[in-house]
Write a protein that holds these residues in place. Structure first.
Motif, PDB file in Angstrom:
ATOM      1  N   UNK A   1       5.687  15.660  26.969  1.00 26.62           N
ATOM      2  CA  UNK A   1       4.587  14.677  27.278  1.00 26.62           C
ATOM      3  C   UNK A   1       4.386  13.770  25.837  1.00 26.62           C
ATOM      4  N   UNK A   2       4.010  12.888  26.049  1.00 22.24           N
ATOM      5  CA  UNK A   2       3.701  11.820  24.716  1.00 22.24           C
ATOM      6  C   UNK A   2       2.140  11.515  24.953  1.00 22.24           C
ATOM      7  N   UNK A   3       1.271  11.707  23.908  1.00 21.54           N
ATOM      8  CA  UNK A   3       0.018  11.199  23.862  1.00 21.54           C
ATOM      9  C   UNK A   3      -0.229  10.247  22.826  1.00 21.54           C
ATOM     10  N   UNK A   4      -1.069   9.070  23.444  1.00 24.55           N
ATOM     11  CA  UNK A   4      -1.404   7.958  22.622  1.00 24.55           C
ATOM     12  C   UNK A   4      -2.931   7.890  22.534  1.00 24.55           C
ATOM     13  N   UNK A   5      -3.425   8.070  21.263  1.00 19.03           N
ATOM     14  CA  UNK A   5      -4.803   7.969  21.279  1.00 19.03           C
ATOM     15  C   UNK A   5      -5.450   6.559  20.762  1.00 19.03           C
TER      16      UNK A   5
ATOM     17  N   UNK B   1      -8.763  17.340  21.779  1.00 13.66           N
ATOM     18  CA  UNK B   1      -8.387  17.096  23.120  1.00 13.66           C
ATOM     19  C   UNK B   1      -6.714  17.155  23.329  1.00 13.66           C
ATOM     20  N   UNK B   2      -6.223  16.137  22.537  1.00 14.07           N
ATOM     21  CA  UNK B   2      -4.827  16.044  22.719  1.00 14.07           C
ATOM     22  C   UNK B   2      -4.027  17.157  22.534  1.00 14.07           C
TER      23      UNK B   2
ATOM     24  N   UNK C   1      -1.727  -1.742  27.068  1.00 18.23           N
ATOM     25  CA  UNK C   1      -1.084  -1.393  28.223  1.00 18.23           C
ATOM     26  C   UNK C   1       0.617  -1.690  28.017  1.00 18.23           C
ATOM     27  N   UNK C   2       0.926  -2.707  27.100  1.00 20.55           N
ATOM     28  CA  UNK C   2       2.361  -2.968  26.426  1.00 20.55           C
ATOM     29  C   UNK C   2       2.811  -1.576  26.069  1.00 20.55           C
ATOM     30  N   UNK C   3       2.078  -1.018  25.005  1.00 18.39           N
ATOM     31  CA  UNK C   3       2.403  -0.036  24.163  1.00 18.39           C
ATOM     32  C   UNK C   3       2.434   1.292  25.111  1.00 18.39           C
ATOM     33  N   UNK C   4       1.800   1.406  26.066  1.00 18.40           N
ATOM     34  CA  UNK C   4       1.555   2.609  26.849  1.00 18.40           C
ATOM     35  C   UNK C   4       2.807   2.955  27.449  1.00 18.40           C
ATOM     36  N   UNK C   5       3.748   1.844  27.690  1.00 20.95           N
ATOM     37  CA  UNK C   5       5.076   2.107  28.440  1.00 20.95           C
ATOM     38  C   UNK C   5       5.624   3.512  27.975  1.00 20.95           C
ATOM     39  N   UNK C   6       5.516   3.619  26.525  1.00 18.75           N
ATOM     40  CA  UNK C   6       6.274   4.619  25.952  1.00 18.75           C
ATOM     41  C   UNK C   6       5.490   5.971  25.997  1.00 18.75           C
TER      42      UNK C   6
ATOM     43  N   UNK D   1       0.393   9.892  28.192  1.00 19.66           N
ATOM     44  CA  UNK D   1      -1.330   9.960  28.241  1.00 19.66           C
ATOM     45  C   UNK D   1      -1.863   8.809  27.275  1.00 19.66           C
ATOM     46  N   UNK D   2      -2.805   8.081  27.647  1.00 19.28           N
ATOM     47  CA  UNK D   2      -3.770   7.384  26.830  1.00 19.28           C
ATOM     48  C   UNK D   2      -4.897   7.982  26.531  1.00 19.28           C
ATOM     49  N   UNK D   3      -5.401   8.111  25.453  1.00 17.18           N
ATOM     50  CA  UNK D   3      -6.956   8.767  25.554  1.00 17.18           C
ATOM     51  C   UNK D   3      -7.829   7.902  24.533  1.00 17.18           C
ATOM     52  N   UNK D   4      -8.960   7.751  25.082  1.00 13.22           N
ATOM     53  CA  UNK D   4      -9.807   6.863  24.184  1.00 13.22           C
ATOM     54  C   UNK D   4     -11.231   7.949  24.206  1.00 13.22           C
ATOM     55  N   UNK D   5     -11.968   7.711  23.089  1.00 16.22           N
ATOM     56  CA  UNK D   5     -13.322   8.490  23.102  1.00 16.22           C
ATOM     57  C   UNK D   5     -14.319   7.678  24.185  1.00 16.22           C
ATOM     58  N   UNK D   6     -15.081   8.727  24.707  1.00 10.57           N
ATOM     59  CA  UNK D   6     -16.000   8.261  25.835  1.00 10.57           C
ATOM     60  C   UNK D   6     -17.135   7.897  25.134  1.00 10.57           C
ATOM     61  N   UNK D   7     -17.228   6.605  24.359  1.00 11.66           N
ATOM     62  CA  UNK D   7     -18.071   6.007  23.515  1.00 11.66           C
ATOM     63  C   UNK D   7     -18.424   4.667  24.266  1.00 11.66           C
ATOM     64  N   UNK D   8     -19.217   3.735  23.728  1.00 10.12           N
ATOM     65  CA  UNK D   8     -19.330   2.366  24.477  1.00 10.12           C
ATOM     66  C   UNK D   8     -18.055   1.687  24.218  1.00 10.12           C
TER      67      UNK D   8
END
Ligand code: FAD
Lengths: 314, 250
Positions: A2-6, A25-26, A80-85, A88-95
């Motif tokens: 698995x590869x994770x992007x933050x 989390x990752x 979205x373009x970067x996410x091809x590779x 998982x794509x993670x972001x903080x649950x902030x605004x």
């Protein structure tokens, strides 16, 4: 594998602590490490701060004039373009993350998980619903990318690694829309006081404080205790304090070691925001106030008597 | 401007104490009071105010869900919406599918603004507006606490963690509402009677050709870890002692 992007959150100079929480989390998804992407305009300092964190394999920087401010409609196509590779794509649950992650997910044609509070398996997560009054365990079917926001109060930030991960600049040639333009950020001044989302001690006031002027006694106490100041929705709505001080379901979800609530009744929407605090202290003149049901230490009393007396002891 | 589309989700009323079903299959919703999601009510109120000051000519309320959503749409009509559309779906609609449905309705209605709540207080996802804006290829202005229009753009003040952020978005656009945008009006009895005559169109979700298959599966529901009631202290000295006891006073 698995590869994770933050997706890093930052203000151009400082990396937000929420990024270090996403890394934690990752690690429970895949301890092989995660990549962090910073989007910005001349924000090398931010990339370096990210590269110093534990669990970072690589920092990718996308520098573009259009990335000067975090505009979701502009950032999402690049991610979205970067996410091809990535799986998982993670972001903080902030605004910041809440604005951006769903836009990324929709561009990728997948659903999005909000407020992940724990990782139960590579494709299984827990998240709160109904203002935290229920917790649902959710499974994502195989073969789909996972886009999620990470509930900051549920994860401790990772520590610095002592090393420095590789930083690579990437070019993403996607067309960016011009239909959304940043104008300005008006921030209510919390001055030099600690940040509400990362402070170890938070002092909060509710409707019971009564006025903007009366909040001064809370600020004074906070400064003596090196604490951040928060508020209930009622206090924000009444104009006693600016909106960024609101704690709760629709404000900030925080997890300080010590939370002291003055003149707050304890509505479920408020309690959602403080459930993860280490110790909750409530001071309220109404002994029946619901906040006493969950407070670790409760004191029935008038906040205008209690605060000055408390100050004398500090 | 011509039309404003507003989303009204039917949710468990915010005053209801939520209970998880003993078998963990969900939360109890039978016999529980249902209402318009509070953020959506704010969205509708804003749309009505925009129309009332002459900046729009028609407000259309849209709900997605079971036939019972007609109750919330009738409330919306009583508040002042001109007409309503129910997209009937018997299963739960996740945000991506909801965004897909709104996109189809946009195709039919060609609104200038779509106003949605920033989150629904049942699943607390906070996604539909952003996803819709992405699918539509249009701007999103989330967490709005103030909206102003001039010459085909909306200037939106957003409640963000750092304070208030102002952005300009070209129309058409999706705007999601925060709590302080306005205070929704109360519905008056005569308006409820009038609302009964307003048009309410029902469309089957299946007829819109949107992929409704769920993105995730819910394995189980459980109540949250409860915090225990702690100790009550008599006075400030007691408070100080209790804090020292926990090593919380430096
Ligand atoms: C969709 C939705 C989302 C919401 N989101 C949030 C949220 O994110 N955060 C939030 O906080 N609320 C939120 N609310 C609002 C919430 O339901 C409550 O209305 C709010 O939290 C009440 O604030 P309060 O406790 O300050 O005021 P009140 O409930 O009015 O309580 C004031 C308290 O002060 C006490 N008091 C008065 N004078 C004194 C004194 N001199 N000394 C000591 N005690 C005194 C009183 O006994 C009382 O208990 C939300 C509501 C909705 C519908």
């Amino acid at each position: 594998m698995s590869k994770v992007l933050i997706i890093a959150e930052h203000d151009g100079t400082h990396l937000n602590q929420s990024t270090a929480k996403c890394l934690n989390c990752a690690q429970s998804i895949d301890d092989a490490g995660a990549d962090v992407v910073t989007l910005g305009n001349q924000c090398a300092a931010v990339a370096e701060q990210a590269a110093a964190l534990t669990g970072v394999s690589k920092v990718l920087t996308i520098e573009r004039a259009e990335n000067e401010h975090a505009v979701a409609a502009v950032m999402a196509p690049q991610i979205a373009a970067l996410a091809d590779d990535y799986d998982y794509v993670l972001a903080p649950s902030t605004t910041f993350g809440k604005d951006l992650a769903p836009r990324v997910a929709a561009l990728l044609g997948v659903g999005q998980l909000s407020d992940v509070m724990s990782v139960e398996g590579p494709r299984e997560f827990k998240r709160p619903i109904y203002a935290g009054n229920a917790v649902v365990t959710v499974q994502v079917p195989e073969g789909k990318k996972i886009v999620a926001t990470v509930r900051a109060a549920s994860f401790r930030p990772v520590a610095p690694s002592g090393g420095q991960a590789e930083i690579a600049s990437v070019q993403i040639s996607v067309e960016l829309p011009g239909h959304t333009r940043f104008v300005e950020l008006l921030s209510g001044s919390s001055g030099d006081r600690p940040d509400l989302q990362t402070a170890k001690v938070v002092i909060s006031g509710g409707r019971g404080v009564g006025s903007e002027e009366n909040f001064e006694i809370l600020y004074r106490l906070a400064d003596k205790m090196n604490a951040a100041v928060g508020a209930s929705r009622a206090a924000v709505d009444a104009g006693f304090v600016p909106n960024e001080m609101q704690v709760g379901q629709t404000g900030k979800i925080i997890s300080p070691d010590l939370y002291i609530a003055f003149g707050i009744s304890g509505a479920i929407q408020h309690l959602t925001g403080i459930k993860d605090a280490g110790t909750i202290v409530a001071v309220n003149k109404d002994g029946e106030a619901p906040i006493f049901e969950i407070a670790d230490i409760g004191l029935v009393g008038d906040l205008f008597d209690v605060i000055p007396e408390l100050e004398k002891h500090l | 401007m011509d039309k404003i589309l507003v989303g009204l989700k039917r949710v468990v009323d915010y005053n209801v104490r939520i209970r998880v079903k003993p078998d963990g299959s969900g939360v109890v919703t039978d016999g529980v009071k249902m209402s318009i999601n509070p953020f959506d009510e704010i969205a509708l109120e804003e749309a009505l105010r925009i129309k009332e000051r002459g900046d729009a000519s028609e407000v259309i309320a849209v709900s997605i869900g079971p036939p019972d959503c007609q109750q919330q749409l009738r409330t919306g009509l009583a508040m002042g919406a001109d007409r309503a559309i129910l997209v009937e779906a018997d299963q739960e609609t996740d945000p991506l599918a909801a965004a897909g449905i709104f996109l189809e309705i946009i195709g039919r209605e060609q609104p200038d603004i779509v106003l949605l709540g920033k989150q629904a207080i049942d699943d607390d996802c906070s996604q539909t507006g952003q996803m819709l804006a992405a699918l539509w290829g249009r701007p999103q202005a989330t967490f709005a606490s103030k909206i102003e229009f001039s010459n085909g753009t909306a200037s939106v003040t957003r409640e963000v963690d750092a304070g208030l952020e102002v952005i300009d978005v070209d129309l058409p656009a999706v705007i999601t509402t925060d709590l302080r945008l306005n205070e929704p009006r109360y519905v008056k009895l005569p308006d409820i009677m009038k609302a009964k005559k307003k048009p309410l169109e029902v469309i089957g979700a299946g007829d819109l050709g949107v992929d409704m298959s769920p993105q995730f599966s819910a394995v189980r529901h459980e109540p949250p870890a409860e915090r225990q009631k702690g100790v009550m202290v008599e006075d400030v000295d007691g408070l100080i002692a209790a804090l020292k006891d926990k090593d919380l006073l430096g």
